[in-house]
Design a protein around this motif. Structure first.
Motif, PDB file in Angstrom:
ATOM      1  N   VAL A 106       0.459 -38.549 -25.786  1.00  0.00           N
ATOM      2  CA  VAL A 106       0.565 -39.667 -24.849  1.00  0.00           C
ATOM      3  C   VAL A 106      -0.174 -40.865 -25.432  1.00  0.00           C
ATOM      4  CG1 VAL A 106       0.795 -38.138 -22.853  1.00  0.00           C
ATOM      5  CG2 VAL A 106      -1.487 -38.904 -23.563  1.00  0.00           C
ATOM      6  N   GLU A 107      -0.074 -41.997 -24.759  1.00  0.00           N
ATOM      7  CA  GLU A 107      -0.702 -43.219 -25.242  1.00  0.00           C
ATOM      8  C   GLU A 107      -2.214 -43.045 -25.396  1.00  0.00           C
ATOM      9  OE1 GLU A 107       0.542 -46.087 -26.380  1.00  0.00           O
ATOM     10  OE2 GLU A 107       2.495 -45.121 -26.191  1.00  0.00           O
ATOM     11  N   PRO A 108      -2.790 -43.668 -26.421  1.00  0.00           N
ATOM     12  CA  PRO A 108      -4.237 -43.531 -26.644  1.00  0.00           C
ATOM     13  C   PRO A 108      -5.045 -43.886 -25.404  1.00  0.00           C
ATOM     14  CG  PRO A 108      -3.201 -44.677 -28.490  1.00  0.00           C
ATOM     15  CD  PRO A 108      -2.151 -44.545 -27.421  1.00  0.00           C
ATOM     16  N   GLY A 109      -5.954 -42.994 -25.049  1.00  0.00           N
ATOM     17  CA  GLY A 109      -6.848 -43.242 -23.935  1.00  0.00           C
ATOM     18  C   GLY A 109      -6.268 -42.973 -22.566  1.00  0.00           C
ATOM     19  N   SER A 110      -4.981 -42.618 -22.490  1.00  0.00           N
ATOM     20  CA  SER A 110      -4.351 -42.412 -21.177  1.00  0.00           C
ATOM     21  C   SER A 110      -4.436 -40.973 -20.699  1.00  0.00           C
ATOM     22  CB  SER A 110      -2.884 -42.842 -21.222  1.00  0.00           C
ATOM     23  OG  SER A 110      -2.115 -41.961 -22.031  1.00  0.00           O
ATOM     24  N   GLN A 111      -4.913 -40.068 -21.558  1.00  0.00           N
ATOM     25  CA  GLN A 111      -4.880 -38.650 -21.198  1.00  0.00           C
ATOM     26  C   GLN A 111      -5.784 -38.319 -20.016  1.00  0.00           C
ATOM     27  OE1 GLN A 111      -5.840 -39.887 -24.140  1.00  0.00           O
ATOM     28  NE2 GLN A 111      -7.684 -38.888 -24.923  1.00  0.00           N
ATOM     29  N   GLY A 112      -6.878 -39.052 -19.865  1.00  0.00           N
ATOM     30  CA  GLY A 112      -7.775 -38.777 -18.751  1.00  0.00           C
ATOM     31  C   GLY A 112      -7.102 -39.004 -17.405  1.00  0.00           C
ATOM     32  N   ALA A 113      -6.446 -40.152 -17.256  1.00  0.00           N
ATOM     33  CA  ALA A 113      -5.752 -40.457 -15.997  1.00  0.00           C
ATOM     34  C   ALA A 113      -4.587 -39.491 -15.775  1.00  0.00           C
ATOM     35  CB  ALA A 113      -5.252 -41.897 -16.016  1.00  0.00           C
ATOM     36  N   LEU A 114      -3.878 -39.154 -16.850  1.00  0.00           N
ATOM     37  CA  LEU A 114      -2.769 -38.207 -16.721  1.00  0.00           C
ATOM     38  C   LEU A 114      -3.266 -36.851 -16.253  1.00  0.00           C
ATOM     39  CD1 LEU A 114       0.128 -37.185 -17.185  1.00  0.00           C
ATOM     40  CD2 LEU A 114      -0.489 -36.837 -19.593  1.00  0.00           C
ATOM     41  N   ILE A 115      -4.323 -36.350 -16.871  1.00  0.00           N
ATOM     42  CA  ILE A 115      -4.839 -35.036 -16.503  1.00  0.00           C
ATOM     43  C   ILE A 115      -5.365 -35.036 -15.072  1.00  0.00           C
ATOM     44  CG2 ILE A 115      -6.723 -33.409 -16.982  1.00  0.00           C
ATOM     45  CD1 ILE A 115      -6.263 -34.023 -19.968  1.00  0.00           C
ATOM     46  N   ALA A 116      -5.999 -36.120 -14.666  1.00  0.00           N
ATOM     47  CA  ALA A 116      -6.486 -36.201 -13.281  1.00  0.00           C
ATOM     48  C   ALA A 116      -5.327 -36.070 -12.298  1.00  0.00           C
ATOM     49  CB  ALA A 116      -7.228 -37.519 -13.072  1.00  0.00           C
ATOM     50  N   TYR A 117      -4.207 -36.727 -12.607  1.00  0.00           N
ATOM     51  CA  TYR A 117      -3.041 -36.604 -11.722  1.00  0.00           C
ATOM     52  C   TYR A 117      -2.495 -35.182 -11.745  1.00  0.00           C
ATOM     53  CZ  TYR A 117       1.743 -36.853 -10.080  1.00  0.00           C
ATOM     54  OH  TYR A 117       2.927 -36.604  -9.412  1.00  0.00           O
ATOM     55  N   LEU A 118      -2.344 -34.609 -12.926  1.00  0.00           N
ATOM     56  CA  LEU A 118      -1.805 -33.248 -13.017  1.00  0.00           C
ATOM     57  C   LEU A 118      -2.706 -32.255 -12.280  1.00  0.00           C
ATOM     58  CD1 LEU A 118      -0.644 -33.157 -16.760  1.00  0.00           C
ATOM     59  CD2 LEU A 118       0.773 -33.487 -14.726  1.00  0.00           C
ATOM     60  N   GLU A 119      -3.999 -32.383 -12.442  1.00  0.00           N
ATOM     61  CA  GLU A 119      -4.924 -31.476 -11.754  1.00  0.00           C
ATOM     62  C   GLU A 119      -4.780 -31.577 -10.236  1.00  0.00           C
ATOM     63  OE1 GLU A 119      -6.885 -29.132 -12.685  1.00  0.00           O
ATOM     64  OE2 GLU A 119      -7.066 -29.376 -14.863  1.00  0.00           O
ATOM     65  N   SER A 120      -4.532 -32.792  -9.756  1.00  0.00           N
ATOM     66  CA  SER A 120      -4.405 -32.981  -8.305  1.00  0.00           C
ATOM     67  C   SER A 120      -3.140 -32.344  -7.746  1.00  0.00           C
ATOM     68  CB  SER A 120      -4.416 -34.476  -7.970  1.00  0.00           C
ATOM     69  OG  SER A 120      -3.182 -35.105  -8.326  1.00  0.00           O
ATOM     70  N   MET A 121      -2.202 -31.978  -8.628  1.00  0.00           N
ATOM     71  CA  MET A 121      -0.922 -31.432  -8.192  1.00  0.00           C
ATOM     72  C   MET A 121      -0.770 -29.941  -8.493  1.00  0.00           C
ATOM     73  SD  MET A 121       0.395 -34.099  -6.842  1.00  0.00           S
ATOM     74  CE  MET A 121       2.096 -33.615  -6.562  1.00  0.00           C
ATOM     75  N   LYS A 122      -1.840 -29.259  -8.866  1.00  0.00           N
ATOM     76  CA  LYS A 122      -1.737 -27.856  -9.273  1.00  0.00           C
ATOM     77  C   LYS A 122      -1.432 -26.923  -8.097  1.00  0.00           C
ATOM     78  CE  LYS A 122      -4.718 -26.086 -12.166  1.00  0.00           C
ATOM     79  NZ  LYS A 122      -5.962 -25.817 -12.945  1.00  0.00           N
ATOM     80  N   PHE A 123      -2.091 -27.131  -6.972  1.00  0.00           N
ATOM     81  CA  PHE A 123      -1.916 -26.308  -5.777  1.00  0.00           C
ATOM     82  C   PHE A 123      -2.052 -24.828  -6.139  1.00  0.00           C
ATOM     83  CE2 PHE A 123       0.638 -30.212  -4.923  1.00  0.00           C
ATOM     84  CZ  PHE A 123      -0.267 -30.790  -4.040  1.00  0.00           C
ATOM     85  N   PHE A 124      -1.025 -24.020  -5.847  1.00  0.00           N
ATOM     86  CA  PHE A 124      -1.124 -22.574  -6.073  1.00  0.00           C
ATOM     87  C   PHE A 124      -0.433 -22.133  -7.369  1.00  0.00           C
ATOM     88  CE2 PHE A 124       2.521 -23.535  -3.367  1.00  0.00           C
ATOM     89  CZ  PHE A 124       3.562 -22.970  -4.073  1.00  0.00           C
ATOM     90  N   TYR A 125       0.010 -23.084  -8.178  1.00  0.00           N
ATOM     91  CA  TYR A 125       0.755 -22.729  -9.390  1.00  0.00           C
ATOM     92  C   TYR A 125      -0.199 -22.171 -10.462  1.00  0.00           C
ATOM     93  CZ  TYR A 125       4.808 -25.072  -7.440  1.00  0.00           C
ATOM     94  OH  TYR A 125       5.862 -25.419  -6.642  1.00  0.00           O
ATOM     95  N   GLN A 126       0.319 -21.232 -11.237  1.00  0.00           N
ATOM     96  CA  GLN A 126      -0.445 -20.594 -12.301  1.00  0.00           C
ATOM     97  C   GLN A 126      -0.322 -21.435 -13.572  1.00  0.00           C
ATOM     98  OE1 GLN A 126      -2.382 -17.781 -11.636  1.00  0.00           O
ATOM     99  NE2 GLN A 126      -1.742 -18.406  -9.574  1.00  0.00           N
TER     100      GLN A 126
END
Length: 321
Positions: A106-126
């Protein structure tokens, strides 16, 4: 993150978002020609690397991304976007799955914001989401390259070349085997030539995928719901995007390239004409000369003569009006 390859002979550091890798190694056009001929490599080790592992990884990503990835075959490269609730582009992911883990750069420096969004959407998924930027560096081999691929490296093979996820500790030793190094400016020149958009360059806070030609390549129109899908469907079925991507041939007599954000107006309106778009990326190409990508209003005539500030520009259609 500063690349160790900046110690190679002739390396000139890049600036801005691409800081940390080389802009060039002393001969921009030679580096472009090498890449176009399928030789050499590009150090993209400043880009963010994100991995998603777990049994649910593809079905989970399918719910979040604009691309159909639930049945993504092992080793097949794809592109995908994450949109805002209003359909505006937030992230572009350059993906491949190795059978156990989905990898994306992904774009340089954008991984932190991306991961924060992905983590917020994990719910019960493995699934397990991880920032692998400290461990892995991205290296680009151009189309046609016969350079060796390190054993065990994850590879994204596309029409434009191969992106390798190489252990960061092995970056210097791999560079010694991969052929002549080419800087990010050479890579960008070929990106512009092929009309490939880049987040943060061809996008602003209100860009939607239709404006950049990402429908079909990064946006799948026959998949289930994802954030921003309503906007995508509405524009696709009922209307047209407000702007469109164009390719510009710039006046070669000008010494300076118009930088990102330079206003574009109609040549017939004179220097004080109203703004009808802006330059997104401008480069010097080894064959085409000074060229650029730009976003202009959809209703700008395709044969209109344009001015990027004081630089004359002739447009080629990328996205149909």
């Amino acid at each position: 993150m500063k690349s160790p390859l900046l110690t190679l002979p002739g390396a000139v550091p890049a600036e801005g978002v691409d800081e940390g890798v080389a802009a060039h190694y002393g001969d921009l056009f030679r580096e472009q020609r090498a890449l176009a001929d399928g030789t050499g490599f590009v150090d993209l080790s400043h880009r963010g690397v994100v991995s998603v592992s777990g049994d649910d990884r593809l079905s989970w990503l399918h719910l979040l991304l604009t691309q159909h990835v639930s049945d993504l075959p092992t080793g097949e490269a794809t592109e995908a976007l994450i949109l805002s609730a209003h359909g505006h582009i937030e992230h572009a992911l350059y993906l491949v799955d190795d059978g156990a883990t989905a990898w994306a750069h992904v774009e340089p420096g954008s991984q932190g914001a991306l991961i924060a969004y992905l983590e917020s959407m994990k719910f019960f998924y493995q699934v397990e989401v991880a920032d692998r930027t400290d461990e892995f560096a991205v290296v680009h081999l151009p189309a046609g390259s016969i350079a060796e691929v390190p054993e065990g490296a994850v590879v994204r093979e596309t029409a434009y070349g191969r992106d390798l996820f190489v252990p960061r500790a092995d970056l210097e030793s791999y560079a010694e085997k991969a052929g002549p190094a080419a800087g990010i400016l050479a890579y960008e020149a070929l990106r512009v030539e092929h009309h490939r958009p880049r987040v943060g360059f061809e996008t602003d806070h209100r860009t939607i995928p239709h404006e950049l030609g990402w429908i079909g390549t990064a946006v799948h129109l026959q998949k289930g719901c994802y954030r921003g899908q309503e906007t995508v469907a509405r524009v696709q079925n009922l209307g047209k995007p407000p702007r469109r991507l164009v390719f510009l041939h710039l006046d070669g007599s000008e010494v300076h390239l118009p930088p990102h954000g330079t206003e574009i107006h109609l040549a017939d309106d004179g220097a004080d004409g109203r703004k009808i778009g802006f330059v997104t990326t401008s480069v010097r190409h080894h064959e085409l000369g000074p060229v650029a990508l730009a976003l202009v209003k959809r209703n700008v005539p395709v044969d209109a003569r344009l001015m990027a500030d004081t630089t004359a520009a002739a447009q080629e259609v990328v996205v149909e009006p």
